[in-house]
Design an enzyme around this catalytic site. Structure first.
Site, short mmCIF file in Angstrom:
data_model
loop_
_atom_site.label_atom_id
_atom_site.label_comp_id
_atom_site.label_asym_id
_atom_site.label_seq_id
_atom_site.Cartn_x
_atom_site.Cartn_y
_atom_site.Cartn_z
N GLN A 287 0.81 -1.21 0.00
CA GLN A 287 0.00 0.00 0.00
C GLN A 287 0.85 1.26 0.00
O GLN A 287 0.32 2.37 -0.22
CB GLN A 287 -0.94 0.00 1.21
CG GLN A 287 -0.22 0.10 2.55
CD GLN A 287 -1.17 -0.09 3.73
OE1 GLN A 287 -1.55 -1.21 4.05
NE2 GLN A 287 -1.55 1.01 4.35
N CYS B 78 -5.06 0.05 3.78
CA CYS B 78 -4.96 -1.36 4.18
C CYS B 78 -6.27 -2.10 4.03
O CYS B 78 -6.31 -3.26 3.63
CB CYS B 78 -4.44 -1.47 5.61
SG CYS B 78 -5.54 -0.74 6.84
N HIS C 149 -5.66 -1.25 11.70
CA HIS C 149 -5.10 -1.87 10.50
C HIS C 149 -5.93 -3.08 10.11
O HIS C 149 -6.47 -3.78 10.98
CB HIS C 149 -3.65 -2.30 10.80
CG HIS C 149 -2.86 -2.71 9.59
ND1 HIS C 149 -2.84 -2.00 8.42
CD2 HIS C 149 -2.06 -3.80 9.37
CE1 HIS C 149 -2.05 -2.59 7.54
NE2 HIS C 149 -1.57 -3.69 8.09
N ASN D 75 -0.02 -9.42 4.97
CA ASN D 75 -0.01 -7.97 5.16
C ASN D 75 0.09 -7.28 3.80
O ASN D 75 0.27 -7.93 2.76
CB ASN D 75 1.14 -7.57 6.07
CG ASN D 75 0.90 -6.26 6.78
OD1 ASN D 75 -0.03 -5.52 6.45
ND2 ASN D 75 1.73 -5.94 7.75
#
Length: 446
Positions: free
Chosen positions: A64, A70, A365, A387
């Protein structure tokens, strides 16, 4: 001790600290290395591995970069899994710039509608101040992504690739925010001169939104109306599908029925009983769209539902507080990762509900659960986390979350309705209680 710190207090504090050998040793360690490096628990590093009894295959790690998207990356990473699995692809990536464009556009309209809705409130009221704080921030929620997908569809990354601004949104956000605050000032001033909200919506708002649309095109590019899809599967078979619209692409290649997915939260606070559904006032992005909707359950139910979906072969979008007991370099997430209590000689004793209530923790997040590890007795030891910080974090972009970290710092999972009990489905279907805009569960993943 008196209300003010006295010289006698200072002398006593200094004498007590100087008498502590542990305190002096900690001071040398921290002043040279910082708090977290000095508190790092090597035992946790040694006992935690990136090995899992269940691991879903996924595409390349995404990044990102300098944006707070996110929640978009987590959602598109869940969605692309459907295409990777169904069409035998090694990797695939959906555009994150495409939903970013429409999220900013819709948030601008949502903001102006909320300003029109609150014209009778003084500008210094807490509600108006809250609305003005971040009109078009990058953060978001699962239901907000659902709104964008249902209204605008999706496109592959090649159809609307990243720009310098989508990868670093701060400069765009400052310009959009200034323009929208100016628009709020204009609307409220005109209302003070006798113009009604309906008149302002009909005669003024359209020009404001036209300017916002142009600013977004300049920053992000103009979204495609049609595009050609090309991909090659693992067996070398090439596919070209021409003239797709964003909705046609989503329906044909992703085909997730988003109405079948629900957001489960774990907010163990006195004002939010378990087994009830909640929404948050003024939290959203699409005017007239699907509101943010949560079902609050004990954390073990979030784990059970997430594990069931993973074991049925589907990844899980989840929201957490990544700023707590996690290490970006190793990719470890564990409450015991940093022994700050031994370092400082004090206890940090708030529980999860207290941390939420007193502002110490909240969802910050969003990522993807793509696997888990059970021991021989069936107990979950750790979770595999995809992630969106690129390959330089964790192990080539992958993180590992201990089950205890899930308990303490995971606040939301999105799962299919089939994993809920009949009682939970009934609770989900009830009219949700409305939380204040500044409630901790109104935080946005970014």
């Amino acid at each position: 001790m008196q209300s003010a710190i006295t010289s006698e207090n200072l002398a006593a504090f200094a004498a007590d600290f100087q008498a502590s050998a542990a305190g002096r040793a900690a001071m040398r360690a921290v002043t040279n290395n910082g708090v977290l490096k000095s508190a790092l628990n090597q035992e946790v590093l040694r006992r935690t591995t990136h090995q899992f009894s269940l691991s879903l295959p996924q595409g390349d790690i995404t990044a990102q970069k300098g944006s707070g998207r996110c929640w978009m990356f987590a959602a598109t990473n869940c969605m692309r899994y459907q295409m990777i699995r169904r069409f035998g692809l090694k990797t695939f990536e959906l555009s994150q710039n495409y939903p970013l464009f429409f999220d900013k556009l819709e948030k601008a309209n949502y903001f102006l509608e909320n300003i029109l809705d609150t014209l009778e409130l003084p500008v210094e009221s807490r509600v108006v101040a809250h609305l003005l704080q971040a009109p078009v921030g990058d953060g978001g929620q699962w239901d907000m992504f659902v709104n964008l997908t249902k209204k605008y569809g999706m496109v592959p990354k090649e159809a609307m690739p990243e720009t310098a601004v989508s990868s670093g949104t701060a400069e765009m956000n400052r310009s959009l925010t200034e323009k929208l605050r100016e628009n709020a000032c204009i609307l409220r001033t005109l209302h003070g001169q006798g113009r009604s909200a309906d008149d302002l919506r009909r005669e003024v708002k359209g020009g404001m939104m036209r300017e916002i649309y142009a600013m977004l095109c300049i920053c992000l590019g103009r979204p495609p109306e049609t595009f050609d899809l090309e991909f090659t599967d693992r067996d070398g078979r090439f596919t070209r599908d021409e003239g797709l619209t964003p909705h046609a692409f989503y329906d044909k290649y992703i085909a997730m029925d988003l109405d079948d997915y629900v957001s489960l939260i774990n907010a163990p606070t006195a004002d939010k009983p378990f087994g009830r559904s909640y929404t948050v006032q003024y939290l959203g992005n699409v005017a007239g769209g699907r509101p943010v909707h949560y079902l609050n359950l004990p954390v073990e139910r979030l784990k059970e539902a997430a594990a069931a979906q993973l074991e049925d072969g589907e990844p899980v979008w989840f929201g957490c507080d990544m700023g707590q007991s996690s290490d970006r370099q190793s990719g470890l997430m564990d409450p015991q990762l940093y022994d700050r209590e031994a370092l400082f000689g004090t206890r940090f004793s708030m529980d999860k509900g207290q941390r939420l209530t007193y502002g110490q923790s909240r969802m910050t997040h969003a990522m993807v659960l793509s696997g888990l590890d059970r021991d021989s007795a069936g107990r979950i030891l750790r979770w595999r986390v995809e992630n969106s910080w690129g390959r330089d974090c964790g192990r080539d972009g992958w993180f590992v979350m201990s089950d205890d970290w899930f308990t303490e710092y995971t606040y939301q999972v999105v799962v299919h309705k089939r994993y809920l009990t009949d009682a939970e489905l009934a609770a989900w279907a009830e009219t949700p209680a409305v939380l204040a805009p500044w409630d901790p569960m109104g935080s946005l993943a970014r």
